[in-house]
Design an enzyme around this catalytic site. Sequence first.
Site, PDB file in Angstrom:
ATOM      1  N   TYR A  51      -0.507   7.303   3.431  1.00 25.68           N
ATOM      2  CA  TYR A  51       0.039   6.480   4.512  1.00 25.68           C
ATOM      3  C   TYR A  51       1.574   6.476   4.395  1.00 25.68           C
ATOM      4  O   TYR A  51       2.136   7.178   3.547  1.00 25.68           O
ATOM      5  CB  TYR A  51      -0.596   5.087   4.487  1.00 25.68           C
ATOM      6  N   HIS A  73       0.856  -1.197   0.000  1.00 22.10           N
ATOM      7  CA  HIS A  73       0.000   0.000   0.000  1.00 22.10           C
ATOM      8  C   HIS A  73       0.888   1.242   0.000  1.00 22.10           C
ATOM      9  O   HIS A  73       1.383   1.665   1.041  1.00 22.10           O
ATOM     10  CB  HIS A  73      -0.887  -0.030   1.247  1.00 22.10           C
ATOM     11  N   GLY A  74       1.067   1.785  -1.187  1.00 24.02           N
ATOM     12  CA  GLY A  74       1.901   2.980  -1.314  1.00 24.02           C
ATOM     13  C   GLY A  74       1.071   4.210  -1.632  1.00 24.02           C
ATOM     14  O   GLY A  74       1.582   5.172  -2.206  1.00 24.02           O
TER      15      GLY A  74
HETATM   16  C1  LIG Z   1     -14.950   1.689   2.740  1.00 23.61           C
HETATM   17  C2  LIG Z   1     -13.657   1.909   2.002  1.00 23.61           C
HETATM   18  C3  LIG Z   1     -12.468   1.428   2.519  1.00 23.61           C
HETATM   19  C4  LIG Z   1     -11.263   1.583   1.821  1.00 23.61           C
HETATM   20  N1  LIG Z   1     -10.112   1.024   2.320  1.00 23.61           N
HETATM   21  C5  LIG Z   1      -8.986   1.030   1.580  1.00 23.61           C
HETATM   22  C6  LIG Z   1      -7.850   0.287   1.989  1.00 23.61           C
HETATM   23  O1  LIG Z   1      -7.828  -0.405   3.015  1.00 23.61           O
HETATM   24  N2  LIG Z   1      -6.744   0.349   1.203  1.00 23.61           N
HETATM   25  C7  LIG Z   1      -6.711   1.097   0.051  1.00 23.61           C
HETATM   26  O2  LIG Z   1      -5.684   1.117  -0.641  1.00 23.61           O
HETATM   27  N3  LIG Z   1      -7.794   1.788  -0.370  1.00 23.61           N
HETATM   28  C8  LIG Z   1      -8.938   1.748   0.350  1.00 23.61           C
HETATM   29  N4  LIG Z   1     -10.057   2.384  -0.110  1.00 23.61           N
HETATM   30  C9  LIG Z   1     -10.057   2.989  -1.451  1.00 23.61           C
HETATM   31  C10 LIG Z   1     -10.621   1.979  -2.471  1.00 23.61           C
HETATM   32  O3  LIG Z   1      -9.734   0.896  -2.671  1.00 23.61           O
HETATM   33  C11 LIG Z   1     -10.864   2.642  -3.830  1.00 23.61           C
HETATM   34  O4  LIG Z   1      -9.663   3.203  -4.268  1.00 23.61           O
HETATM   35  C12 LIG Z   1     -11.930   3.722  -3.777  1.00 23.61           C
HETATM   36  O5  LIG Z   1     -13.100   3.244  -3.153  1.00 23.61           O
HETATM   37  C13 LIG Z   1     -12.282   4.214  -5.192  1.00 23.61           C
HETATM   38  O6  LIG Z   1     -12.735   3.134  -5.992  1.00 23.61           O
HETATM   39  P1  LIG Z   1     -14.307   2.923  -6.283  1.00 23.61           P
HETATM   40  O7  LIG Z   1     -14.805   4.209  -6.892  1.00 23.61           O
HETATM   41  O8  LIG Z   1     -14.395   1.764  -7.233  1.00 23.61           O
HETATM   42  O9  LIG Z   1     -14.967   2.670  -4.980  1.00 23.61           O
HETATM   43  C14 LIG Z   1     -11.267   2.277   0.592  1.00 23.61           C
HETATM   44  C15 LIG Z   1     -12.462   2.805   0.093  1.00 23.61           C
HETATM   45  C16 LIG Z   1     -13.650   2.619   0.775  1.00 23.61           C
HETATM   46  C17 LIG Z   1     -14.930   3.153   0.179  1.00 23.61           C
END
Ligand SMILES: Cc1cc2nc3c(=O)[nH]c(=O)nc-3n(C[C@H](O)[C@H](O)[C@H](O)COP(=O)(O)O)c2cc1C
Length: 362
Positions: free
Chosen positions: A181, A176-177
């Site tokens: 973070y 996770h870059g």
């Molecule tokens: C509830 C939630 C938790 C997330 N947790 C992480 C995570 O643990 N690690 C990460 O890299 N991105 C996390 N994200 C970002 C998502 O991986 C993604 O980049 C973001 O939701 C945009 O994509 P989408 O429009 O398809 O939802 C999270 C997003 C949401 C909505």
Amino acid sequence: MAGELISAYELGDLTLKNRIVMAPMTRGRCGSSGVPGEMNATYYRQRAGAGLIITEGTFISPQANGWVGAPGIFSPQQVEGWKPVVDGVHDAGTPIFCQLWHCGRASHSTFQPGNQKPVAPSEIAINSDYIHTPNGKQPNETPRALTTEELPGIVEDYRLAARNAKAAGFDGVEIHGANGYLIDEFLQTKTNERSDQYGGSLENRFRFLKEIVEAVTSVFPSNRVGVRQSPNGVYNDMGSPDYRDTFLYVAEQLAKFDLGYLHVMDGLGFGFHELGEPVTLGDYRKVYPGTLMGNCGHTKDDGEQRIADGVAELIAFGRPFITNPDLPARFENGWPLADDPPQAIWYSPGPEGYIDQPAHSA
Ligand SMILES: Cc1cc2nc3c(=O)[nH]c(=O)nc-3n(C[C@H](O)[C@H](O)[C@H](O)COP(=O)(O)O)c2cc1C
């Protein structure tokens, strides 16, 4: 253009049954021990129609912690807890990567061993209202700058976490870059004002991630390792004026490692820093010949378009997977999608909003 997303893809030596990836999503349902249980196994198994699942961010060490109820991969209990999750996803013929996470400054002393301050490249606090902690909402703290001597220990934590992920049966790991973070904090000038060999020049700011990639690829073959980046993101108060040079340099360097994939949050659907034109997958393609995974606010149609245009091989979907556990079947059959999840269910502990989301009934 049609059907690109549901076509199979060879990711190194893994065959993905489609190009729809479940994006990493923290759901805060692993309790204070960070040990996944039966409910988590059910959740991931329900979503195993994906070509590849990337787990929620998973802490590599106690110091990495910064999110209530998120899992870890540093204790023997956590490794045991992950095994049924991995087995359930494998039973559906789907590979699963563990996302390795260190929160850096996006943590709080209430999470930290000995209630010490959170750590970061430099003593620069997140400029936002508050952080959720085990004691409720608290103001963000100014982090402590890591000493040069401490960094090899954190790199080693990544190596051990990768080893644990292997022991739990994971097919690979994603570093996770992104999203402000620890690793992102080292890459970006906004958060890195160091004067040692980990700050200043592009080469120096990339050094920490480079050492982590080297450590993790000593455990998994390089094609079982992915890296995530958020060049356009504002989340966690990020966005540096030199974002374009930084991220395209990093991509160029990462290309030398023959990684499984580079995961780029190219879309603006998770917040945009608005410091200039967004970095696109097309920009990445010019410097990165390997597998590119796009993400952020993508729909079936624009995901297919990116694959047809040759700027991505895989597309990750986040929020759509929360309310559509059978997202790939819905894409394939043209079934309607459920509404996006309300934020109230993103991190609420318990099964509601987690394993009770219905599959489409034809
Ligand atoms: C509830 C939630 C938790 C997330 N947790 C992480 C995570 O643990 N690690 C990460 O890299 N991105 C996390 N994200 C970002 C998502 O991986 C993604 O980049 C973001 O939701 C945009 O994509 P989408 O429009 O398809 O939802 C999270 C997003 C949401 C909505």
